[in-house]
Enzyme design. Structure first.
Site, PDB file in Angstrom:
ATOM      1  N   HIS A  48     -19.432 -12.907  -7.667  1.00 21.70           N
ATOM      2  CA  HIS A  48     -18.531 -12.817  -6.508  1.00 21.70           C
ATOM      3  C   HIS A  48     -19.270 -13.245  -5.236  1.00 21.70           C
ATOM      4  O   HIS A  48     -18.755 -14.034  -4.440  1.00 21.70           O
ATOM      5  CB  HIS A  48     -18.007 -11.383  -6.353  1.00 21.70           C
ATOM      6  CG  HIS A  48     -17.214 -11.182  -5.102  1.00 21.70           C
ATOM      7  ND1 HIS A  48     -15.851 -11.417  -5.024  1.00 21.70           N
ATOM      8  CD2 HIS A  48     -17.601 -10.806  -3.859  1.00 21.70           C
ATOM      9  CE1 HIS A  48     -15.436 -11.185  -3.788  1.00 21.70           C
ATOM     10  NE2 HIS A  48     -16.471 -10.810  -3.053  1.00 21.70           N
TER      11      HIS A  48
ATOM     12  N   HIS B 108     -18.748 -16.497  -2.249  1.00 26.42           N
ATOM     13  CA  HIS B 108     -18.900 -16.517  -0.786  1.00 26.42           C
ATOM     14  C   HIS B 108     -19.808 -17.626  -0.253  1.00 26.42           C
ATOM     15  O   HIS B 108     -19.492 -18.265   0.753  1.00 26.42           O
ATOM     16  CB  HIS B 108     -19.532 -15.195  -0.301  1.00 26.42           C
ATOM     17  CG  HIS B 108     -18.573 -14.052  -0.203  1.00 26.42           C
ATOM     18  ND1 HIS B 108     -17.677 -13.917   0.825  1.00 26.42           N
ATOM     19  CD2 HIS B 108     -18.394 -12.965  -1.002  1.00 26.42           C
ATOM     20  CE1 HIS B 108     -16.977 -12.792   0.668  1.00 26.42           C
ATOM     21  NE2 HIS B 108     -17.393 -12.192  -0.439  1.00 26.42           N
TER      22      HIS B 108
ATOM     23  N   GLU C 269     -12.286 -12.976   2.358  1.00 24.94           N
ATOM     24  CA  GLU C 269     -12.025 -12.568   0.974  1.00 24.94           C
ATOM     25  C   GLU C 269     -10.826 -13.291   0.345  1.00 24.94           C
ATOM     26  O   GLU C 269     -10.885 -13.671  -0.823  1.00 24.94           O
ATOM     27  CB  GLU C 269     -11.802 -11.055   0.892  1.00 24.94           C
ATOM     28  CG  GLU C 269     -13.042 -10.225   1.187  1.00 24.94           C
ATOM     29  CD  GLU C 269     -14.137 -10.361   0.132  1.00 24.94           C
ATOM     30  OE1 GLU C 269     -13.875 -10.866  -0.973  1.00 24.94           O
ATOM     31  OE2 GLU C 269     -15.276  -9.966   0.432  1.00 24.94           O
TER      32      GLU C 269
ATOM     33  N   SER D 170     -13.500 -16.480  -6.852  1.00 27.65           N
ATOM     34  CA  SER D 170     -14.224 -15.893  -7.980  1.00 27.65           C
ATOM     35  C   SER D 170     -13.319 -15.224  -9.007  1.00 27.65           C
ATOM     36  O   SER D 170     -13.791 -14.842 -10.078  1.00 27.65           O
ATOM     37  CB  SER D 170     -15.271 -14.882  -7.475  1.00 27.65           C
ATOM     38  OG  SER D 170     -14.649 -13.764  -6.862  1.00 27.65           O
TER      39      SER D 170
HETATM   40 FE   LIG Z   1     -16.526 -10.360  -1.028  1.00 31.05          FE
END
Ligand SMILES: [Fe+2]
Length: 261
Positions: free
Chosen positions: A137, A142, A184, A203
């Site tokens: 993730h 990111h 996010e 993700s």
């Molecule tokens: Fe995150």
């Protein structure tokens, strides 16, 4: 890498970590050599599952960032290598930490262009969901965006705004929604299509597939609406906000600062 360069890198790392106060106890070293062949194979499987969809539906900046930071489909990332590629581009690092950070430590790191990065990896039994972020993730999801100069400036500024209101829970809650609907679960319109850039979409195969199948309402990004929008942290997202450019979220962070400050 020559030994002189290693010494410089270690010194630079020490300097950047030396800037941290509340976050310092959470920073650790990544023991890259301790990952097992099975863990590298899980990483490879995860990347293999996500990339065909992302090649078509991720924003251009994410895909460029993936290459720029040197991510490999077959090996777990070495965070020192990732950071050494990010540093000359945007000054960000992907800094290993022990897990979830308290808010003051998290925002202190963002303010210093250090992304708190977990080093553990999910198991094959939980490929599409982990209750806490893991290295897939954090890094796959990111870090490629941190190679983009405007996104990089936005994230640092966002950290500074949050750090400045650290004693005001209601302000932090509203700012948390800005993070949620951009970093996010952000989407962007590019060449007439919705493209994903938020880590929760990048993700998660299930979350992204549902979005692409029309399972979310997509509204134009609006700061007031985002700051007031309830978040679904344990279920799929019913509504997302699309920006037209990354300048829009940087401007939103500055506008949020004057609205909340
Ligand atoms: Fe995150």
């Amino acid at each position: 890498m020559a030994s002189g360069m290693i010494a410089e890198t270690v010194a630079a790392k020490g300097l950047s970590r030396g800037r941290l106060k509340v976050a310092a106890p959470f920073v650790l070293e990544q023991d890259w050599g301790a990952y097992t062949p099975q863990q590298h194979a899980v990483w490879q499987e995860l990347v293999g599952l996500r990339m065909p969809q992302l090649a078509r539906h991720a924003c251009a900046e994410y895909l460029e960032g993936f290459d720029l930071i040197g991510l490999r489909p077959d090996l777990l990332p070495n965070l020192a290598d990732v950071s050494s590629r990010l540093a000359p581009r945007t000054g960000w690092s992907s800094t290993p930490v022990s897990g979830f950070l308290p808010a003051d430590a998290f925002f202190e790191m963002l303010s210093n262009r250090m992304f708190p990065t977990t080093t553990w990896l999910r198991t094959r039994e939980s490929m599409d969901y982990t209750p806490e972020p893991d290295i897939f993730h954090d890094v796959f999801g990111h870090v490629p965006m941190h190679a983009h100069p405007v996104f990089a400036d936005f994230l640092e500024h966002y950290g500074k705004v949050c750090a400045s209101v650290i004693d005001r829970p209601e302000a932090l809650e509203r700012l948390g929604r800005l993070f949620w609907f951009t970093v996010e679960f952000g989407v962007i319109r590019q060449r007439g299509e919705i493209k994903v850039y938020g880590s929760g979409l990048i993700s998660s195969h299930g979350e992204c597939t549902r979005l692409l199948a029309g399972g979310c309402e997509i509204k134009d990004f609006n700061l007031e609406a985002v700051l007031s929008q309830a978040m679904q942290t344990s279920e799929m997202q019913p509504v997302l906000y699309a920006v037209e450019s990354f300048e829009e979220i940087y401007e939103a962070a500055k506008a949020a600062e004057s609205m909340i400050g």
